[in-house]
Design an enzyme around this catalytic site. Structure first.
Site, PDB file in Angstrom:
ATOM      1  N   ARG A 199       0.818  -1.219   0.000  1.00  0.00           N
ATOM      2  CA  ARG A 199       0.000   0.000   0.000  1.00  0.00           C
ATOM      3  C   ARG A 199       0.849   1.265   0.000  1.00  0.00           C
ATOM      4  O   ARG A 199       0.419   2.302  -0.494  1.00  0.00           O
ATOM      5  CB  ARG A 199      -0.945  -0.003   1.199  1.00  0.00           C
ATOM      6  CG  ARG A 199      -0.244  -0.032   2.534  1.00  0.00           C
ATOM      7  CD  ARG A 199      -1.228  -0.096   3.691  1.00  0.00           C
ATOM      8  NE  ARG A 199      -0.548  -0.645   4.868  1.00  0.00           N
ATOM      9  CZ  ARG A 199      -1.123  -0.847   6.040  1.00  0.00           C
ATOM     10  NH1 ARG A 199      -2.390  -0.593   6.193  1.00  0.00           N
ATOM     11  NH2 ARG A 199      -0.438  -1.334   7.046  1.00  0.00           N
ATOM     12  N   VAL A 213      -2.209   3.502  33.569  1.00  0.00           N
ATOM     13  CA  VAL A 213      -2.739   4.830  33.324  1.00  0.00           C
ATOM     14  C   VAL A 213      -4.239   4.761  33.572  1.00  0.00           C
ATOM     15  O   VAL A 213      -4.941   3.989  32.922  1.00  0.00           O
ATOM     16  CB  VAL A 213      -2.451   5.271  31.876  1.00  0.00           C
ATOM     17  CG1 VAL A 213      -3.216   6.527  31.520  1.00  0.00           C
ATOM     18  CG2 VAL A 213      -0.950   5.482  31.690  1.00  0.00           C
ATOM     19  N   HIS A 229      41.327 -12.513  22.616  1.00  0.00           N
ATOM     20  CA  HIS A 229      41.451 -11.786  23.876  1.00  0.00           C
ATOM     21  C   HIS A 229      42.002 -10.386  23.608  1.00  0.00           C
ATOM     22  O   HIS A 229      42.919 -10.253  22.812  1.00  0.00           O
ATOM     23  CB  HIS A 229      42.398 -12.533  24.806  1.00  0.00           C
ATOM     24  CG  HIS A 229      42.609 -11.820  26.108  1.00  0.00           C
ATOM     25  ND1 HIS A 229      41.652 -11.806  27.101  1.00  0.00           N
ATOM     26  CD2 HIS A 229      43.653 -11.070  26.556  1.00  0.00           C
ATOM     27  CE1 HIS A 229      42.120 -11.090  28.124  1.00  0.00           C
ATOM     28  NE2 HIS A 229      43.322 -10.624  27.815  1.00  0.00           N
TER      29      HIS A 229
HETATM   30  P1  FAD Z   1       5.510  -5.694   8.149  1.00  0.00           P
HETATM   31  O1  FAD Z   1       6.903  -5.243   8.237  1.00  0.00           O
HETATM   32  O2  FAD Z   1       4.516  -5.166   9.103  1.00  0.00           O
HETATM   33  O3  FAD Z   1       5.047  -5.389   6.660  1.00  0.00           O
HETATM   34  C1  FAD Z   1       3.738  -5.541   6.252  1.00  0.00           C
HETATM   35  C2  FAD Z   1       3.541  -4.695   5.028  1.00  0.00           C
HETATM   36  O4  FAD Z   1       2.295  -5.012   4.474  1.00  0.00           O
HETATM   37  C3  FAD Z   1       3.516  -3.199   5.322  1.00  0.00           C
HETATM   38  O5  FAD Z   1       4.390  -2.524   4.460  1.00  0.00           O
HETATM   39  C4  FAD Z   1       2.065  -2.807   5.056  1.00  0.00           C
HETATM   40  O6  FAD Z   1       1.964  -1.494   4.519  1.00  0.00           O
HETATM   41  C5  FAD Z   1       1.661  -3.847   4.046  1.00  0.00           C
HETATM   42  N1  FAD Z   1       0.230  -4.118   4.037  1.00  0.00           N
HETATM   43  C6  FAD Z   1      -0.540  -4.525   5.075  1.00  0.00           C
HETATM   44  N2  FAD Z   1      -1.805  -4.727   4.675  1.00  0.00           N
HETATM   45  C7  FAD Z   1      -1.821  -4.438   3.358  1.00  0.00           C
HETATM   46  C8  FAD Z   1      -2.848  -4.459   2.375  1.00  0.00           C
HETATM   47  N3  FAD Z   1      -4.089  -4.832   2.665  1.00  0.00           N
HETATM   48  N4  FAD Z   1      -2.510  -4.097   1.118  1.00  0.00           N
HETATM   49  C9  FAD Z   1      -1.247  -3.718   0.788  1.00  0.00           C
HETATM   50  N5  FAD Z   1      -0.257  -3.699   1.674  1.00  0.00           N
HETATM   51  C10 FAD Z   1      -0.538  -4.048   2.944  1.00  0.00           C
HETATM   52  N6  FAD Z   1      12.000  -6.578  14.790  1.00  0.00           N
HETATM   53  C11 FAD Z   1      13.254  -7.055  14.897  1.00  0.00           C
HETATM   54  O7  FAD Z   1      13.487  -8.222  14.606  1.00  0.00           O
HETATM   55  N7  FAD Z   1      14.281  -6.247  15.299  1.00  0.00           N
HETATM   56  C12 FAD Z   1      14.084  -4.955  15.617  1.00  0.00           C
HETATM   57  O8  FAD Z   1      15.038  -4.259  15.973  1.00  0.00           O
HETATM   58  C13 FAD Z   1      12.781  -4.426  15.532  1.00  0.00           C
HETATM   59  N8  FAD Z   1      12.553  -3.141  15.826  1.00  0.00           N
HETATM   60  C14 FAD Z   1      11.277  -2.642  15.711  1.00  0.00           C
HETATM   61  C15 FAD Z   1      11.055  -1.312  16.044  1.00  0.00           C
HETATM   62  C16 FAD Z   1       9.790  -0.780  15.945  1.00  0.00           C
HETATM   63  C17 FAD Z   1       9.570   0.665  16.298  1.00  0.00           C
HETATM   64  C18 FAD Z   1       8.720  -1.601  15.485  1.00  0.00           C
HETATM   65  C19 FAD Z   1       7.351  -1.029  15.349  1.00  0.00           C
HETATM   66  C20 FAD Z   1       8.935  -2.911  15.163  1.00  0.00           C
HETATM   67  C21 FAD Z   1      10.218  -3.454  15.280  1.00  0.00           C
HETATM   68  N9  FAD Z   1      10.485  -4.791  14.982  1.00  0.00           N
HETATM   69  C22 FAD Z   1      11.748  -5.286  15.108  1.00  0.00           C
HETATM   70  C23 FAD Z   1       9.434  -5.696  14.505  1.00  0.00           C
HETATM   71  C24 FAD Z   1       9.512  -5.835  12.978  1.00  0.00           C
HETATM   72  O9  FAD Z   1       9.377  -4.569  12.400  1.00  0.00           O
HETATM   73  C25 FAD Z   1       8.421  -6.767  12.479  1.00  0.00           C
HETATM   74  O10 FAD Z   1       8.522  -8.012  13.125  1.00  0.00           O
HETATM   75  C26 FAD Z   1       8.545  -6.986  10.982  1.00  0.00           C
HETATM   76  O11 FAD Z   1       8.462  -5.778  10.272  1.00  0.00           O
HETATM   77  C27 FAD Z   1       7.449  -7.934  10.499  1.00  0.00           C
HETATM   78  O12 FAD Z   1       7.559  -8.128   9.139  1.00  0.00           O
HETATM   79  P2  FAD Z   1       6.316  -8.539   8.255  1.00  0.00           P
HETATM   80  O13 FAD Z   1       6.873  -8.777   6.901  1.00  0.00           O
HETATM   81  O14 FAD Z   1       5.542  -9.591   8.907  1.00  0.00           O
HETATM   82  O15 FAD Z   1       5.349  -7.277   8.237  1.00  0.00           O
HETATM   83  P1  NAI Z   2       5.592  -5.517  23.933  1.00  0.00           P
HETATM   84  O1  NAI Z   2       4.505  -6.500  23.922  1.00  0.00           O
HETATM   85  O2  NAI Z   2       6.977  -5.958  23.781  1.00  0.00           O
HETATM   86  O3  NAI Z   2       5.544  -4.688  25.290  1.00  0.00           O
HETATM   87  C1  NAI Z   2       4.393  -4.023  25.695  1.00  0.00           C
HETATM   88  C2  NAI Z   2       4.451  -3.793  27.196  1.00  0.00           C
HETATM   89  O4  NAI Z   2       3.388  -2.935  27.541  1.00  0.00           O
HETATM   90  C3  NAI Z   2       4.294  -5.057  28.000  1.00  0.00           C
HETATM   91  O5  NAI Z   2       5.302  -5.095  28.980  1.00  0.00           O
HETATM   92  C4  NAI Z   2       2.896  -4.915  28.624  1.00  0.00           C
HETATM   93  O6  NAI Z   2       2.806  -5.493  29.899  1.00  0.00           O
HETATM   94  C5  NAI Z   2       2.760  -3.420  28.705  1.00  0.00           C
HETATM   95  N1  NAI Z   2       1.390  -2.934  28.666  1.00  0.00           N
HETATM   96  C6  NAI Z   2       0.366  -3.376  27.914  1.00  0.00           C
HETATM   97  N2  NAI Z   2      -0.732  -2.628  28.114  1.00  0.00           N
HETATM   98  C7  NAI Z   2      -0.379  -1.669  29.011  1.00  0.00           C
HETATM   99  C8  NAI Z   2      -1.065  -0.579  29.611  1.00  0.00           C
HETATM  100  N3  NAI Z   2      -2.326  -0.313  29.316  1.00  0.00           N
HETATM  101  N4  NAI Z   2      -0.380   0.186  30.474  1.00  0.00           N
HETATM  102  C9  NAI Z   2       0.913  -0.069  30.777  1.00  0.00           C
HETATM  103  N5  NAI Z   2       1.601  -1.078  30.241  1.00  0.00           N
HETATM  104  C10 NAI Z   2       0.964  -1.867  29.362  1.00  0.00           C
HETATM  105  O7  NAI Z   2       5.179  -4.440  22.831  1.00  0.00           O
HETATM  106  P2  NAI Z   2       5.943  -3.231  22.153  1.00  0.00           P
HETATM  107  O8  NAI Z   2       7.054  -2.747  22.986  1.00  0.00           O
HETATM  108  O9  NAI Z   2       4.866  -2.294  21.756  1.00  0.00           O
HETATM  109  O10 NAI Z   2       6.572  -3.895  20.880  1.00  0.00           O
HETATM  110  C11 NAI Z   2       5.791  -4.662  19.996  1.00  0.00           C
HETATM  111  C12 NAI Z   2       6.586  -5.708  19.318  1.00  0.00           C
HETATM  112  O11 NAI Z   2       7.424  -5.157  18.319  1.00  0.00           O
HETATM  113  C13 NAI Z   2       7.558  -6.459  20.236  1.00  0.00           C
HETATM  114  O12 NAI Z   2       6.921  -7.448  20.997  1.00  0.00           O
HETATM  115  C14 NAI Z   2       8.477  -7.044  19.236  1.00  0.00           C
HETATM  116  O13 NAI Z   2       7.882  -8.197  18.691  1.00  0.00           O
HETATM  117  C15 NAI Z   2       8.570  -5.956  18.194  1.00  0.00           C
HETATM  118  N6  NAI Z   2       9.764  -5.146  18.392  1.00  0.00           N
HETATM  119  C16 NAI Z   2      10.991  -5.732  18.400  1.00  0.00           C
HETATM  120  C17 NAI Z   2      12.125  -5.003  18.611  1.00  0.00           C
HETATM  121  C18 NAI Z   2      13.429  -5.678  18.649  1.00  0.00           C
HETATM  122  O14 NAI Z   2      13.504  -6.822  18.265  1.00  0.00           O
HETATM  123  N7  NAI Z   2      14.500  -5.024  19.082  1.00  0.00           N
HETATM  124  C19 NAI Z   2      12.088  -3.558  18.797  1.00  0.00           C
HETATM  125  C20 NAI Z   2      10.757  -3.045  18.821  1.00  0.00           C
HETATM  126  C21 NAI Z   2       9.672  -3.825  18.592  1.00  0.00           C
END
Ligand code: FAD
Ligand code: NAI
Length: 473
Positions: free
Chosen positions: A37, A240, A451
């Site tokens: 999208r 909250v 090391h």
């Molecule tokens: P997505 O990356 O969510 O991609 C799905 C795509 O599908 C999107 O581009 C969306 O626009 C498209 N799409 C959805 N529905 C439609 C539709 N109906 N038509 C057309 N297009 C559509 N994971 C890690 O392993 N390491 C990290 O450091 C990490 N950091 C993160 C930091 C943040 C802030 C967030 C939010 C996530 C992070 N994650 C991290 C999680 C990681 O981004 C996701 O696990 C990963 O992107 C999942 O890949 P995916 O291909 O399943 O889907």
């Molecule tokens: P999360 O599930 O990791 O953490 C959410 C936290 O919010 C939990 O500890 C939960 O207990 C707490 N929570 C839920 N509802 C709440 C409320 N109403 N008030 C206060 N606390 C509440 O989810 P998050 O951090 O949003 O990340 C989502 C996912 O994205 C991760 O689980 C991970 O899969 C992916 N991600 C991975 C990263 C990485 O690999 N470095 C970086 C960022 C995201």
């Protein structure tokens, strides 16, 4: 057929799951259409997730290292942050390079990218609606659903640009004086680390009694201690109760849960709030019902080990099929789905999937945790090496780390590992490989590690279990 485009394989969504599946299927000789999208490929991870967050975390690390070098004789002035330049670097030099690279790789492989929102109209067709309303129908033999997930919204609060999800926080509109992070999971703590370094007073409110649920407490403790020192507040077992946007800021009141009486009593006012309380799969927004693909109440799609949904020619991968929602899980599943479609006899058989919080210090874990082993009554042996005894950790002035290994008591094989400390995410890779290869403590202890490195701590922990450690400094 009666579609505008007909293809062998259609992939819905271009995140790490989707683009990997599309490229792998094309490399295996399939004709592929990739539907996205947004105007750039790469999904959440490249555009608004893993990659931009790591760019900002790098900046945060530079700032805090400069601050802390004053403890050992080198003083820098206060950082002058040019937000526009920082945003430009993140958007163009980091994210833009990668998403541009994906577009070029799609072209190279003759993968047709169709831009617009895709929805199944039947078990063999997806209709894609572009921003201008134009509809393109894509007929397919096989489909791979890789539509990912989206941030969970905080219920019952009116929309306000100061109440952000991770995408808003990564946009870095300003550096708020006072910021509240709701949810002490990975997103909240990573973004909290960024804003703290940039100068915000950060508070975290977490519903459960601990940060980074899923990881052993002894590994989270050094991170929490450092955050308690740097941040304004870490409020555990707190929720909250009310949140209201007003002219002077977001007014928030709190409530203790599970008998916690220490929650703040009055109203606190924040300049910005980050809501990071988890992510929800996009399973309900893709017309799955028209294809007969089963989606559960939460929006997840169930798949088997070959990534097949209940409809045998339709596959699903990535965040939309379940936890852990991680990019490296999505890419691994993507290859399985593409290869199965190309007729290969493969399954998703990874025994472990590593998790890393890229906070400061980093926390990384894989396989069986100590908490899980205790809960299940598993017979394990553990060895934990404190970084205070590592020459390298001392020489970078970061001794709060620890490297913990979990072994099966009977086979002595490594079945789990956890590391907290600088670069823990990189260091964990050795343990992941060791688990996949069935290595035991002997293998790890007898492998010569350079090391002085932090990677030696893996070897030292193994030697501790063996009772052979003498060489550590
Ligand atoms: P997505 O990356 O969510 O991609 C799905 C795509 O599908 C999107 O581009 C969306 O626009 C498209 N799409 C959805 N529905 C439609 C539709 N109906 N038509 C057309 N297009 C559509 N994971 C890690 O392993 N390491 C990290 O450091 C990490 N950091 C993160 C930091 C943040 C802030 C967030 C939010 C996530 C992070 N994650 C991290 C999680 C990681 O981004 C996701 O696990 C990963 O992107 C999942 O890949 P995916 O291909 O399943 O889907
Ligand atoms: P999360 O599930 O990791 O953490 C959410 C936290 O919010 C939990 O500890 C939960 O207990 C707490 N929570 C839920 N509802 C709440 C409320 N109403 N008030 C206060 N606390 C509440 O989810 P998050 O951090 O949003 O990340 C989502 C996912 O994205 C991760 O689980 C991970 O899969 C992916 N991600 C991975 C990263 C990485 O690999 N470095 C970086 C960022 C995201």
């Amino acid at each position: 057929g009666d579609s505008d485009i007909n293809t062998q394989v259609v992939v819905l969504g271009s995140g790490p799951g989707g683009y990997t599946a599309a490229f792998r299927a094309a490399d295996l000789g399939k004709q592929v259409v990739l539907i996205e999208r947004y105007s750039t490929l790469g999904g959440v991870c490249l555009n608004v997730g893993c990659i931009p967050s790591k760019a900002l975390l790098h900046t945060a690390k530079v700032i805090t290292e400069a601050e802390e070098s004053s403890h050992h004789g080198v003083k820098f002035g206060a950082p002058q942050v040019d937000l526009e330049q920082l945003r430009d670097w993140k958007a163009n030099d980091v994210v833009g390079k990668l998403t541009g690279g994906l577009a070029a790789m799609a072209k190279q492989r003759n993968v047709t990218v169709v831009q617009g929102v895709g929805k199944f109209t039947s078990a063999n067709q997806i209709a894609v609606t572009a921003a201008d309303g134009k509809v393109t129908t894509v007929g397919f033999e096989n489909a791979i659903i890789a539509a990912g997930s989206q941030a969970t919204k905080f219920p019952g609060v009116e929309a306000d640009e100061r109440i952000m999800d991770s995408t808003g926080a990564l946009a870095l509109a300003d550096v708020p004086k006072r910021m509240l992070v709701i949810g002490g999971g990975i997103i909240g703590l990573e973004m909290g680390t960024v804003y703290d370094a940039l100068g915000s007073k950060v508070s975290v409110v977490e519903f459960t009694d601990g940060l980074v649920q899923g990881c052993d407490r002894d590994l989270v403790r050094p991170l929490q201690k450092r955050m308690e020192k740097r941040f304004e507040a870490i409020m555990l077992s707190t929720k909250v109760a009310k949140m209201e946007p007003k002219a002077d800021g977001i007014h928030v009141s709190f409530e203790g849960v599970n008998g916690n009486e220490d929650a703040p009593k009055g109203v606190e006012v924040y300049d910005r709030v980050l809501v990071s309380i988890g992510r929800r799969p996009n399973g309900k927004n893709i017309g799955a019902e028209n294809a007969g693909v089963a989606v559960d109440d939460y929006g997840f799609i169930n798949v088997d080990k070959q990534m097949r949904t209940n409809v045998p020619h339709i596959f699903a991968i990535g965040d939309i099929v379940g936890q852990p929602m991680l990019a490296h899980k999505a890419t691994h599943e993507a290859k399985v789905a593409a290869e199965v479609i190309a007729g290969e006899k493969v399954e998703f058989v990874a025994s472990v999937i590593p998790s890393v919080a890229y906070t400061d210090p980093e926390v990384a874990w894989v396989g069986v945790t100590e908490t899980e082993a205790k809960a299940k009554g598993m017979a394990i042996e553990k060895a934990s090496f404190p970084w205070a005894a590592s020459g390298r950790a001392l020489s970078i002035a970061r001794t709060e780390g620890a490297t913990k290994l979990i072994f099966d008591k009977e086979t002595h094989r490594l079945i789990g590992a956890g590391i907290v400390g600088v670069n823990a995410g990189e260091l964990l890779a050795e343990a992941v490989l060791a688990i996949e290869m069935g290595a035991d403590a002997h293998d790890l202890g007898l492998t010569i590690h350079a090391h002085p490195t932090l990677s030696e701590t893996v070897c030292f922990a193994a030697e501790m279990k063996e009772g052979t450690i003498t060489d550590l400094y």
